[in-house]
Write a protein that holds these residues in place. Structure first.
Motif, PDB file in Angstrom:
ATOM      1  N   ARG A   1      -7.746   2.163   3.634  1.00 38.79           N
ATOM      2  CA  ARG A   1      -7.985   1.603   2.303  1.00 38.79           C
ATOM      3  C   ARG A   1      -8.464   0.162   2.427  1.00 38.79           C
ATOM      4  NH1 ARG A   1      -8.149   6.123   0.853  1.00 38.79           N
ATOM      5  NH2 ARG A   1      -6.857   7.176  -0.704  1.00 38.79           N
ATOM      6  N   SER A   2      -9.438  -0.199   1.577  1.00 41.40           N
ATOM      7  CA  SER A   2     -10.029  -1.536   1.621  1.00 41.40           C
ATOM      8  C   SER A   2      -9.360  -2.463   0.616  1.00 41.40           C
ATOM      9  CB  SER A   2     -11.519  -1.446   1.285  1.00 41.40           C
ATOM     10  OG  SER A   2     -12.173  -0.655   2.238  1.00 41.40           O
ATOM     11  N   TYR A   3      -9.248  -3.737   0.974  1.00 39.49           N
ATOM     12  CA  TYR A   3      -8.676  -4.738   0.067  1.00 39.49           C
ATOM     13  C   TYR A   3      -9.467  -6.040   0.185  1.00 39.49           C
ATOM     14  CZ  TYR A   3      -5.169  -1.237  -0.436  1.00 39.49           C
ATOM     15  OH  TYR A   3      -4.569  -0.043  -0.709  1.00 39.49           O
TER      16      TYR A   3
ATOM     17  N   SER B   1      -1.246   8.230  -6.598  1.00 38.13           N
ATOM     18  CA  SER B   1      -1.845   7.670  -5.395  1.00 38.13           C
ATOM     19  C   SER B   1      -1.914   8.739  -4.324  1.00 38.13           C
ATOM     20  CB  SER B   1      -0.972   6.503  -4.911  1.00 38.13           C
ATOM     21  OG  SER B   1      -1.229   6.223  -3.561  1.00 38.13           O
ATOM     22  N   ARG B   2      -3.054   8.761  -3.600  1.00 39.08           N
ATOM     23  CA  ARG B   2      -3.122   9.675  -2.457  1.00 39.08           C
ATOM     24  C   ARG B   2      -2.447   9.031  -1.251  1.00 39.08           C
ATOM     25  NH1 ARG B   2      -9.392  10.900  -3.339  1.00 39.08           N
ATOM     26  NH2 ARG B   2      -9.127   8.843  -4.246  1.00 39.08           N
TER      27      ARG B   2
ATOM     28  N   GLY C   1      -2.513   5.324  -0.312  1.00 38.37           N
ATOM     29  CA  GLY C   1      -2.898   3.989   0.162  1.00 38.37           C
ATOM     30  C   GLY C   1      -2.016   2.879  -0.373  1.00 38.37           C
ATOM     31  N   SER C   2      -1.980   2.726  -1.687  1.00 37.95           N
ATOM     32  CA  SER C   2      -1.194   1.622  -2.242  1.00 37.95           C
ATOM     33  C   SER C   2       0.296   1.863  -2.013  1.00 37.95           C
ATOM     34  CB  SER C   2      -1.489   1.421  -3.727  1.00 37.95           C
ATOM     35  OG  SER C   2      -1.074   2.536  -4.471  1.00 37.95           O
TER      36      SER C   2
HETATM   37  C1  LIG Z   1     -14.354  -2.869  -1.293  1.00 36.85           C
HETATM   38  C2  LIG Z   1     -13.022  -2.534  -1.938  1.00 36.85           C
HETATM   39  C3  LIG Z   1     -12.122  -3.528  -2.205  1.00 36.85           C
HETATM   40  C4  LIG Z   1     -10.884  -3.217  -2.783  1.00 36.85           C
HETATM   41  N1  LIG Z   1     -10.007  -4.238  -3.064  1.00 36.85           N
HETATM   42  C5  LIG Z   1      -8.809  -3.950  -3.616  1.00 36.85           C
HETATM   43  C6  LIG Z   1      -7.885  -5.005  -3.899  1.00 36.85           C
HETATM   44  O1  LIG Z   1      -8.146  -6.187  -3.652  1.00 36.85           O
HETATM   45  N2  LIG Z   1      -6.684  -4.656  -4.415  1.00 36.85           N
HETATM   46  C7  LIG Z   1      -6.353  -3.347  -4.710  1.00 36.85           C
HETATM   47  O2  LIG Z   1      -5.228  -3.095  -5.164  1.00 36.85           O
HETATM   48  N3  LIG Z   1      -7.233  -2.332  -4.473  1.00 36.85           N
HETATM   49  C8  LIG Z   1      -8.430  -2.622  -3.906  1.00 36.85           C
HETATM   50  N4  LIG Z   1      -9.299  -1.591  -3.629  1.00 36.85           N
HETATM   51  C9  LIG Z   1      -8.869  -0.202  -3.889  1.00 36.85           C
HETATM   52  C10 LIG Z   1      -8.054   0.303  -2.684  1.00 36.85           C
HETATM   53  O3  LIG Z   1      -8.879   0.460  -1.548  1.00 36.85           O
HETATM   54  C11 LIG Z   1      -7.391   1.665  -2.939  1.00 36.85           C
HETATM   55  O4  LIG Z   1      -8.351   2.540  -3.494  1.00 36.85           O
HETATM   56  C12 LIG Z   1      -6.211   1.538  -3.884  1.00 36.85           C
HETATM   57  O5  LIG Z   1      -5.153   0.806  -3.226  1.00 36.85           O
HETATM   58  C13 LIG Z   1      -5.689   2.906  -4.299  1.00 36.85           C
HETATM   59  O6  LIG Z   1      -5.433   3.675  -3.156  1.00 36.85           O
HETATM   60  P1  LIG Z   1      -4.417   4.891  -3.256  1.00 36.85           P
HETATM   61  O7  LIG Z   1      -4.556   5.682  -1.996  1.00 36.85           O
HETATM   62  O8  LIG Z   1      -3.042   4.387  -3.614  1.00 36.85           O
HETATM   63  O9  LIG Z   1      -4.933   5.643  -4.508  1.00 36.85           O
HETATM   64  P2  LIG Z   1      -5.990   6.850  -4.594  1.00 36.85           P
HETATM   65  O10 LIG Z   1      -5.279   8.112  -4.332  1.00 36.85           O
HETATM   66  O11 LIG Z   1      -7.180   6.545  -3.768  1.00 36.85           O
HETATM   67  O12 LIG Z   1      -6.280   6.784  -6.129  1.00 36.85           O
HETATM   68  C14 LIG Z   1      -7.065   5.736  -6.683  1.00 36.85           C
HETATM   69  C15 LIG Z   1      -7.476   6.170  -8.058  1.00 36.85           C
HETATM   70  O13 LIG Z   1      -8.332   7.307  -7.921  1.00 36.85           O
HETATM   71  C16 LIG Z   1      -7.837   8.371  -8.709  1.00 36.85           C
HETATM   72  N5  LIG Z   1      -7.836   9.594  -7.913  1.00 36.85           N
HETATM   73  C17 LIG Z   1      -6.809  10.121  -7.256  1.00 36.85           C
HETATM   74  N6  LIG Z   1      -7.176  11.268  -6.695  1.00 36.85           N
HETATM   75  C18 LIG Z   1      -8.472  11.450  -6.982  1.00 36.85           C
HETATM   76  C19 LIG Z   1      -9.426  12.449  -6.658  1.00 36.85           C
HETATM   77  N7  LIG Z   1      -9.114  13.508  -5.952  1.00 36.85           N
HETATM   78  N8  LIG Z   1     -10.701  12.323  -7.098  1.00 36.85           N
HETATM   79  C20 LIG Z   1     -11.049  11.246  -7.816  1.00 36.85           C
HETATM   80  N9  LIG Z   1     -10.184  10.275  -8.183  1.00 36.85           N
HETATM   81  C21 LIG Z   1      -8.911  10.370  -7.749  1.00 36.85           C
HETATM   82  C22 LIG Z   1      -6.403   8.059  -9.103  1.00 36.85           C
HETATM   83  O14 LIG Z   1      -6.242   8.463 -10.456  1.00 36.85           O
HETATM   84  C23 LIG Z   1      -6.272   6.578  -8.908  1.00 36.85           C
HETATM   85  O15 LIG Z   1      -6.362   5.882 -10.113  1.00 36.85           O
HETATM   86  C24 LIG Z   1     -10.551  -1.884  -3.072  1.00 36.85           C
HETATM   87  C25 LIG Z   1     -11.457  -0.862  -2.789  1.00 36.85           C
HETATM   88  C26 LIG Z   1     -12.675  -1.181  -2.224  1.00 36.85           C
HETATM   89  C27 LIG Z   1     -13.628  -0.052  -1.917  1.00 36.85           C
END
Ligand SMILES: Cc1cc2nc3c(=O)[nH]c(=O)nc-3n(C[C@H](O)[C@H](O)[C@H](O)COP(=O)(O)OP(=O)(O)OC[C@H]3O[C@@H](n4cnc5c(N)ncnc54)[C@H](O)[C@@H]3O)c2cc1C
Length: 327
Positions: free
Chosen positions: A53-55, A77-78, A80-81
């Protein structure tokens, strides 16, 4: 998530909570001080089970030898957070070195920065850099509630009345058309926030007749307008049905079935993974910022990396089986 770039091991030096549901992590490379980076950069954290995951990096430069990142708790969340929120001070992580897809073009007469929620993270460093170079950028920072807004204490002294807070539950609303009118004709917008906000800004920018390249944005991935549910795609040019589970993207589900599409950004920005949709348009939840509002309404295309659907849709991937010459 692609994670190219040199990887380094970092120690979590400290963890803070600058706002509700936001945690800030100080990351110190094991090899010494954190290297500098251009404002707008991010790093990618390699989490377990191949999850990456990118931040975005907070601030114009490393703070006391550390890269600072801030992570919002996301539900659903899948992983990452949730994995980031499970970390404790002293943890060792592997991250990519900082890189940027969101560069600040210098030399413009006017800058407007727009953040929605956690989208503030790349803009803190941009605001600091612009001020240091003698500009007076305006920053509009919108969020659902004030207690979810991180870094106000850092931005207020920096920007003074150049900082505007728009808080939904205090009745605030963002007048994009008005803000664009106030921006110098050669000025630029840098924005990061939810897909709906960015789509609205793109529409207002286009309406104002501004140059598309002067509106720059970064997306963190969109949760869309409807909850993610499983759906089925009939892939017409392969003659097959593919089930897309709620926790997989269409792009991933197609790849699982051996149907590979070209892709790059995985954030709905570049348009490489666009597929043609035969029917029905109403089932699509567009989560990209690549297609225009008009194209989304027409529903003839969707970005497979982020967009989803309800029920069943029919798509064409552009695949053409090799023709065999007869005779
Ligand atoms: C360049 C860049 C910079 C970033 N900077 C930050 C930052 O500074 N701070 C920060 O908190 N995050 C940042 N992010 C986002 C971060 O990388 C993660 O995506 C975030 O932490 C969520 O990850 P997760 O695995 O918890 O959630 P995920 O599971 O990836 O879910 C993220 C969102 O996508 C939706 N989702 C879930 N499953 C699916 C699916 N199957 N299909 C489509 N959508 C879905 C969910 O409803 C949720 O709202 C950044 C991303 C990028 C690309």
């Amino acid at each position: 998530m692609q994670a190219d770039g040199r990887q380094v091991r970092v120690r979590v030096r400290a963890i803070h909570e600058p706002a509700r549901d936001v945690r800030l992590f100080e990351l110190v490379p094991e090899t010494g001080a954190a290297t500098p980076y251009p404002a707008g950069s991010h790093l990618t954290v390699m989490l377990s089970d191949g999850l990456a995951r990118s931040y975005s990096l907070i601030g114009e430069e490393p703070t006391d030898g550390a890269w600072w990142i801030a992570v919002k708790r996301v539900v659903p969340s899948r992983g990452g957070s949730a994995a980031m929120w499970a970390l404790e001070a002293g943890a060792i992580l592997t991250v990519t070195e900082p890189r940027s897809h969101f560069d600040l073009a210098l030399g413009r007469p006017d800058y407007l920065l727009i953040a929605g929620g956690i989208g503030i993270t790349p803009l803190v460093g941009m605001a600091e850099r612009l001020v240091r170079l003698g500009h007076r950028p305006r920053l509009i920072y919108a969020a659902r509630s004030r207690d979810q807004m991180a870094f106000i204490d850092r931005l207020q002294p920096l920007l003074g009345d150049g900082l505007t807070l728009i808080v939904d539950d205090e009745g605030g609303s963002l007048d994009l058309a008005g803000e664009i009118t106030r921006l110098h004709a050669d000025g630029e917008i840098y924005m990061c926030g939810p897909a709906g906000m960015m789509a609205a800004a793109q529409a207002a920018w286009q309406q104002a007749g501004r140059l598309p390249t002067r509106l720059r944005f970064e997306t963190f991935g969109s949760s869309g307008n409807r909850p993610a549910v499983p759906f089925t795609v009939h892939v017409r040019d392969h003659g097959r049905d593919v089930l897309v589970p709620a926790d997989r993207s269409l792009l991933d589900a197609l790849a699982d079935e051996g149907i590979e599409l070209a892709y790059d950004c995985l954030r709905g920005e570049c348009g490489l993974c666009v597929v043609e949709v035969a029917a029905p348009a109403s089932a699509i939840d567009h989560r990209d910022v690549f297609l225009s509002a008009h194209q989304k309404q027409a529903g003839a295309r969707l970005c497979a990396c982020v967009s989803r659907a309800d029920g069943k849709i029919t798509i064409d991937t552009g695949y053409r089986p090799a023709l065999t010459r007869v005779g």
